[in-house]
Scaffold this motif. Structure first.
Motif, PDB file in Angstrom:
ATOM      1  N   SER A   7       7.108  -5.888  -0.055  1.00  0.00           N
ATOM      2  CA  SER A   7       6.302  -6.827  -1.103  1.00  0.00           C
ATOM      3  C   SER A   7       5.617  -7.662  -0.432  1.00  0.00           C
ATOM      4  O   SER A   7       4.465  -7.925  -0.922  1.00  0.00           O
ATOM      5  N   CYS A  23      11.861 -10.413  -5.078  1.00  0.00           N
ATOM      6  CA  CYS A  23      11.818  -8.935  -4.455  1.00  0.00           C
ATOM      7  C   CYS A  23      12.752  -8.189  -4.014  1.00  0.00           C
ATOM      8  O   CYS A  23      13.886  -8.921  -3.843  1.00  0.00           O
ATOM      9  N   SER A  24      13.029  -7.089  -4.164  1.00  0.00           N
ATOM     10  CA  SER A  24      14.204  -6.332  -3.624  1.00  0.00           C
ATOM     11  C   SER A  24      14.179  -6.027  -2.147  1.00  0.00           C
ATOM     12  O   SER A  24      14.942  -5.494  -1.340  1.00  0.00           O
ATOM     13  N   ASP A  44       8.326  -3.478  -7.024  1.00  0.00           N
ATOM     14  CA  ASP A  44       9.363  -3.643  -7.938  1.00  0.00           C
ATOM     15  C   ASP A  44       9.189  -3.365  -9.355  1.00  0.00           C
ATOM     16  O   ASP A  44      10.300  -3.569 -10.298  1.00  0.00           O
TER      17      ASP A  44
END
Length: 129
Positions: free
Chosen positions: A20, A14-15, A120
């Motif tokens: 998230s 995940c970013s 994302d």
């Protein structure tokens, strides 16, 4: 012949780790099994459980590259979760501000399903059992 016993886990990078983590644990209702921070990689690893049977590993890495994630891009198409009632699942995620597509019906099985996206943009499907 190779004997596979099932899917052990699914790994997602995940970013935005906190966003998230909140999505998968609080909105999707997955159970947190363990969370570790790996200093040498500057990375969190969160193990989540789905119905006591499956595991999703959520990873954070500094500046991960973007990856095409629309359902027709090469690679993983989407992550599908079986649900008892697709409308109840939609109501739940909508109440958390997550948009879903209109309900569709699988032309081969007659089962109902819909899609949404994780923070994302990873396509997620709810498929009615």
């Amino acid at each position: 012949m190779l004997k596979l016993n099932g899917v052990h886990h699914i790994a997602i990078i995940c970013s935005d780790y906190q966003r998230s983590k909140q999505f998968y644990a609080d909105v999707m209702g997955l159970t947190v099994v363990r969370e570790v921070y790996r200093e040498e990689r500057r990375s969190y690893k969160l193990d989540l459980e789905v119905s006591g049977l499956y595991q999703i590993e959520l990873f954070s890495f500094p500046d991960p590259p973007a990856r095409p994630s629309r359902p027709e891009a090469a690679g993983l198409r989407h992550l599908a979760f079986g649900v008892d009632d697709v409308e109840a699942a939609i109501e739940h995620v909508n109440a958390h501000g997550v948009a879903t597509e209109p309900i569709r019906t699988d032309e081969f099985t007659g089962k109902r399903f819909t899609f949404l996206a994780d923070p994302d943009g990873l396509p997620i499907e709810f498929y009615e059992k």
